[in-house]
Enzyme design. Structure first.
Site, mmCIF file in Angstrom:
data_model
loop_
_atom_site.group_PDB
_atom_site.id
_atom_site.type_symbol
_atom_site.label_atom_id
_atom_site.label_comp_id
_atom_site.label_asym_id
_atom_site.label_seq_id
_atom_site.Cartn_x
_atom_site.Cartn_y
_atom_site.Cartn_z
ATOM 1 N N LEU A 20 0.840 -1.207 0.000
ATOM 2 C CA LEU A 20 0.000 0.000 0.000
ATOM 3 C C LEU A 20 0.871 1.251 0.000
ATOM 4 C CD1 LEU A 20 -2.773 -1.210 2.476
ATOM 5 C CD2 LEU A 20 -3.029 -0.834 0.013
ATOM 6 N N GLY A 21 1.868 1.247 -0.845
ATOM 7 C CA GLY A 21 2.661 2.456 -1.066
ATOM 8 C C GLY A 21 1.929 3.322 -2.077
ATOM 9 N N VAL A 23 1.654 3.221 -5.351
ATOM 10 C CA VAL A 23 0.861 2.559 -6.392
ATOM 11 C C VAL A 23 -0.333 1.820 -5.776
ATOM 12 C CG1 VAL A 23 0.937 0.979 -8.352
ATOM 13 C CG2 VAL A 23 2.965 2.310 -7.765
ATOM 14 N N ALA A 42 -15.808 -3.614 -17.209
ATOM 15 C CA ALA A 42 -15.298 -4.975 -16.992
ATOM 16 C C ALA A 42 -16.381 -6.018 -17.217
ATOM 17 C CB ALA A 42 -14.746 -5.095 -15.582
ATOM 18 N N GLU A 139 1.229 -4.623 -16.848
ATOM 19 C CA GLU A 139 1.297 -3.372 -17.612
ATOM 20 C C GLU A 139 2.035 -2.281 -16.839
ATOM 21 O OE1 GLU A 139 -0.189 -2.658 -21.021
ATOM 22 O OE2 GLU A 139 1.553 -1.477 -20.485
ATOM 23 N N GLY A 144 5.348 2.995 -16.372
ATOM 24 C CA GLY A 144 4.199 3.494 -15.605
ATOM 25 C C GLY A 144 2.887 3.429 -16.353
ATOM 26 N N ASP A 211 16.915 0.163 -12.996
ATOM 27 C CA ASP A 211 15.448 0.172 -13.137
ATOM 28 C C ASP A 211 15.051 0.182 -14.625
ATOM 29 O OD1 ASP A 211 12.594 1.106 -12.082
ATOM 30 O OD2 ASP A 211 13.196 2.559 -13.605
ATOM 31 N N LYS A 215 13.161 -2.822 -17.184
ATOM 32 C CA LYS A 215 12.043 -2.579 -18.112
ATOM 33 C C LYS A 215 12.431 -2.998 -19.534
ATOM 34 C CE LYS A 215 10.607 1.228 -15.122
ATOM 35 N NZ LYS A 215 10.801 2.647 -14.804
#
Ligand code: HSE
Length: 438
Positions: A20-21, A23, A42, A139, A144, A211, A215
């Protein structure tokens, strides 16, 4: 059931969110804010059953009171009332990996933003998901909010990918553009970035290019049908980029970017992350601040350029939600766009693609000095395209010289850079940067 009431009457898709940071809380906020819209899109309601984080008491500016709490993400991953385990903890080992493994083994789909986990264990995890009939989507792991994974696995499925490249670390792009716009040295802007909270807890992940290389390894796997192979990425960070080079490159019509490039060649898979020059007026050259850009080249579609926010609460959570909605719709795509068991082991290859290079030298100002430099370049098979000598500011008898070469091979440049100091007319180390054709 009619299309109009699908969202109201279908069984809910239940999420367990671990981490629960920034993002994680962003993901909770979107689900709360857009509950009805998400249900309609959805085809079924999307709900949160339970959440997990290290510190339950932390103020997160979001109401978590209606969700069950688990102290241990692995326990969350095993809950029977969770359909999708959403992993937003991070880190390639430890709890994140164990919880994802537990979730997949216990029959849950997994959505994650964890680039390190995928770049290093992606094939194993995707294989486990596929063996268990589950999906693993990510994704949010690359660039991001930019929908690059879906662009490659879905929209470009009809293409053989020729090359994928991009600026995929917003912090580095912020540092490089701020150095140029404010005329400040690396160390000062690095400190600014730290104060602004832009740096990862371990800043080497950002400025060391790690980082962005995670990716790149993920994109290369999708592009070329190979196992993600982070270990094979040639990595150089931005720590050695000087304000001098940023200024001189600008004089010559270029900007310096931390650029990742992956392409398959006859010799194997090239994956490199390094500071490169790109034309200042190109889309990559124009990229400012923390924004990311990914450029993908397909044999049928040609070049696609995707640009957007590569980090932050809203953009990254937006990407997480896109995976959740995709799963809720019943779309089940192999993680890397083809069965994990079919991903080949890539042969790593050093870049052999010729390119123009930028060379900066501190030349001692005496007769014949330039001729000696030209002779070394000539002996290395390198032809000079443009050259500029600057005034002797600061250092007595030393003149900065810039050379832009015609296209040449990395081997020829290595040969020349090694030989130049032996001329006896160079002060300090020569700097060389590749000029990437974009
Ligand atoms: N630290 C990264 C960046 C965001 O600056 O782009 C997470 O990957």
């Amino acid at each position: 059931m009619s299309a109009q009431n699908l969202g109201q009457n279908a069984s809910p898709l239940r999420l367990g969110i671990a981490g629960l940071g920034t993002v994680g809380t962003g993901t909770v906020k979107i689900i709360q804010k857009h509950a009805e819209l998400l249900g309609l899109r959805a085809g079924r309601p999307i709900t949160i059953t339970a959440v997990s984080a290290r510190d339950r008491m932390k103020n997160r500016d979001v109401d978590l009171s209606s969700y069950a709490w688990e102290d241990d993400a692995r326990a969350l991953a095993l809950r029977e009332d969770v359909d999708i385990f959403v992993e937003l903890i991070g880190g390639e080992e430890g709890i994140a990996r164990e919880a994802v493994l537990a979730a997949l083994k216990s029959g849950k789909d997994v959505v994650t933003a964890n680039k390190a986990l995928l770049a290093i264990h992606g094939q194993e995890l995707a294989g486990l998901a596929e063996t268990n009939g589950r999906v693993l989507r990510f994704e949010a792991a690359v660039a991001g909010g930019i929908p690059v994974i879906k662009a490659m696995t879905e929209s470009m499925a009809g293409n053989e990918i020729r090359r994928v490249m991009g600026v995929m670390n917003g912090t580095c792009n912020y540092i490089l553009t701020r150095m140029e716009s404010a005329g400040l040295p690396y160390e000062t802007v690095f400190e600014e970035a730290r104060q602004l909270g832009y740096l990862e807890a371990d800043p080497t992940l950002d400025v060391g290019g790690i980082d962005a290389s995670h990716k790149l390894a993920i994109l290369a796997a999708i592009a070329f049908g190979t196992r993600p192979s982070f270990d094979a990425v040639e990595i150089e960070g931005i720590e050695r980029v000087s304000i001098d080079d940023i200024r001189r490159a600008a004089d010559m019509g270029y900007r310096i970017k931390l650029l990742g490039v992956a392409q398959m060649t006859g010799r194997g898979l090239e994956q490199r992350m390094s500071p490169c020059l790109v034309p200042a007026d190109s889309p990559l050259g124009q990229l400012q601040g923390g924004t990311n850009m990914v450029v993908i080249e397909g044999d049928s579609v040609g070049q696609i350029v995707l640009r957007g926010a590569g980090a932050g609460e809203g953009p990254t959570a937006s990407a997480v939600i896109s995976d959740v909605v995709e799963i809720a719709r019943g779309v089940r795509i192999p993680s890397f766009g083809q069965p994990a068991a079919r991903l080949s082991v890539p042969q790593p290859a050093r870049t052999a693609v010729p390119a123009a290079y930028y060379i900066r030298l501190q030349l001692t100002d005496k007769p014949g000095a330039l001729a000696k430099v030209a002779a070394v370049l000539g002996d290395s098979g390198i032809s000079i395209d443009r050259m500029r000598q600057y005034g002797h500011s600061g250092h007595e008898g030393i003149a900065p010289v810039l050379i832009v070469t015609h296209k040449t091979t990395p081997e020829a440049i290595d040969h020349a850079i090694e030989a130049l100091p032996r001329t006896g007319v160079i002060a300090g180390e020569p700097v060389e940067l590749r000029i990437e054709e974009v």
